[in-house]
Design a protein around this motif. Structure first.
Motif, PDB file in Angstrom:
ATOM      1  N   GLU A  60     -85.143 -83.996   7.661  1.00  0.00           N
ATOM      2  CA  GLU A  60     -84.383 -83.643   8.875  1.00  0.00           C
ATOM      3  C   GLU A  60     -83.603 -84.841   9.404  1.00  0.00           C
ATOM      4  OE1 GLU A  60     -86.015 -80.483  11.513  1.00  0.00           O
ATOM      5  OE2 GLU A  60     -87.871 -80.792  10.351  1.00  0.00           O
ATOM      6  N   THR A  63     -80.237 -84.603   7.698  1.00  0.00           N
ATOM      7  CA  THR A  63     -79.353 -83.623   8.332  1.00  0.00           C
ATOM      8  C   THR A  63     -78.770 -84.171   9.621  1.00  0.00           C
ATOM      9  OG1 THR A  63     -80.642 -81.825   7.360  1.00  0.00           O
ATOM     10  CG2 THR A  63     -79.205 -81.265   9.204  1.00  0.00           C
ATOM     11  N   ASN A  64     -79.583 -84.845  10.408  1.00  0.00           N
ATOM     12  CA  ASN A  64     -79.084 -85.428  11.656  1.00  0.00           C
ATOM     13  C   ASN A  64     -78.048 -86.516  11.385  1.00  0.00           C
ATOM     14  OD1 ASN A  64     -80.799 -83.769  13.134  1.00  0.00           O
ATOM     15  ND2 ASN A  64     -82.439 -85.290  13.217  1.00  0.00           N
ATOM     16  N   TYR A  94     -89.548 -74.583   9.493  1.00  0.00           N
ATOM     17  CA  TYR A  94     -88.347 -75.371   9.180  1.00  0.00           C
ATOM     18  C   TYR A  94     -87.128 -74.464   9.096  1.00  0.00           C
ATOM     19  CZ  TYR A  94     -85.151 -78.191   6.298  1.00  0.00           C
ATOM     20  OH  TYR A  94     -84.061 -78.849   5.801  1.00  0.00           O
ATOM     21  N   ARG A  97     -85.869 -73.538  12.510  1.00  0.00           N
ATOM     22  CA  ARG A  97     -85.142 -74.624  13.172  1.00  0.00           C
ATOM     23  C   ARG A  97     -83.730 -74.757  12.612  1.00  0.00           C
ATOM     24  NH1 ARG A  97     -90.078 -77.179  12.390  1.00  0.00           N
ATOM     25  NH2 ARG A  97     -89.303 -78.563  10.733  1.00  0.00           N
ATOM     26  N   GLN A  98     -83.603 -74.671  11.311  1.00  0.00           N
ATOM     27  CA  GLN A  98     -82.286 -74.873  10.702  1.00  0.00           C
ATOM     28  C   GLN A  98     -81.343 -73.699  10.958  1.00  0.00           C
ATOM     29  OE1 GLN A  98     -81.822 -77.978   9.831  1.00  0.00           O
ATOM     30  NE2 GLN A  98     -83.999 -78.095  10.364  1.00  0.00           N
ATOM     31  N   ASN A 101     -79.136 -74.460  13.734  1.00  0.00           N
ATOM     32  CA  ASN A 101     -78.267 -75.627  13.584  1.00  0.00           C
ATOM     33  C   ASN A 101     -76.949 -75.187  12.937  1.00  0.00           C
ATOM     34  OD1 ASN A 101     -76.990 -78.028  12.959  1.00  0.00           O
ATOM     35  ND2 ASN A 101     -78.820 -79.030  12.162  1.00  0.00           N
TER      36      ASN A 101
END
Length: 278
Positions: A60, A63-64, A94, A97-98, A101
């Motif tokens: 992660e 990704t950030n 997970y 969460r994605q 995004n």
């Protein structure tokens, strides 16, 4: 203009890439700025970042980090294909969460360097099915002998779009046409699988390949999947092992010279725009 669906940014000062120690030719920084200059020269207008198999605890964070690059003024980065571990129980949380995004357009679990049993595990397959309805794609990076496992995953989750990386990773240097050729034909019968025309320069002899060296492999992939189910990718910086980004773009244009303007547009940008809503 071209949409590049397969860019890797490597920043060893920010993230950890354990596997790079085994590939000396790539074991260095590959910054976005270096890619951007070449990409703009080649006519690339947008790109998707492809995960670089960072250390699992940094997934992660990667990704950030890519999100910060995507928010730079005039950035080419339009989305990210994030790393994942469908074989682990934490995948469900997970995935949730994605899905929230907007940068994340899909996932990849590198499988060509893993035992076949990884993608055969019941939990792995259940988690792939869990992606149904998410709108997120799943990239398949597998060797030719593993492509039956790709077929099994595609059959298990018909509502998920799978992206076959690098024309199925053929051994071009060794001219190993089988079982690659038959497996590509069979995999293409799955309407939820898209082929990515990418990476092949790294599988040819770096000192001798020309566009016609790549032609049988690229043309069989395109003819099997059809122009509506192919996208283009640079696989930068891995493509530097076989001549680099500009050489691969030039070879691509030579290979599709006989295609119609509509067919070229589908491969180089249109299909990617549709699949990932770019």
């Amino acid at each position: 203009m071209i949409i590049d669906t397969h860019l890797h940014v490597v920043d060893p000062w920010t993230l950890d890439y354990p596997w790079l120690a085994t590939v000396p030719a790539l074991n260095q920084a590959w910054p976005y700025a270096a890619y951007e200059l070449e990409a703009r020269r080649a006519g690339i207008s947008r790109t998707l970042h492809m995960e670089v198999d960072v250390a699992p605890e940094r997934i992660e964070d990667e990704t950030n980090y890519i999100d910060t690059l995507a928010h730079r003024p005039d950035s080419l980065i339009a989305g990210a294909i994030a790393s994942c571990r469908p074989e682990e129980p934490e995948f469900a949380a997970y995935l949730d969460r994605q899905r929230r995004n907007p940068l994340v357009k899909g996932f990849r679990r590198v499988l060509h360097v893993m035992p076949d049993e990884v993608s055969e595990q019941p939990l792995f397959r259940d988690n792939i099915k869990r992606m149904s309805g998410s709108g997120l794609t799943f990239d398949l990076c597998m060797l030719p002998h593993q492509l039956p496992n790709a077929m099994a995953l595609a059959d298990l989750a018909p509502d998920v779009t799978f992206i076959l990386d690098h024309c199925g990773v053929p051994d071009i240097k060794g001219d190993a046409r089988q079982p690659w050729r038959d497996h590509i034909t069979e995999l293409a019968r799955r309407p939820n699988v898209v082929a990515k025309i990418s990476g092949v320069v790294a599988y040819a002899d770096p000192d001798t390949w020309i566009a016609d060296t790549l032609r049988p492999w690229v043309e069989h992939t395109i003819s099997s999947f059809g122009w509506d189910r192919v996208v283009w990718g640079s696989d930068w910086p891995v493509c530097t092992l076989g001549g680099g980004l500009l050489a691969w773009v030039a070879a691509t244009h030579a290979l599709i010279d006989g295609a119609s303007a509509e067919e070229k547009q589908k491969l180089l940008s249109g299909n990617a725009q549709r699949i990932w809503s770019l």
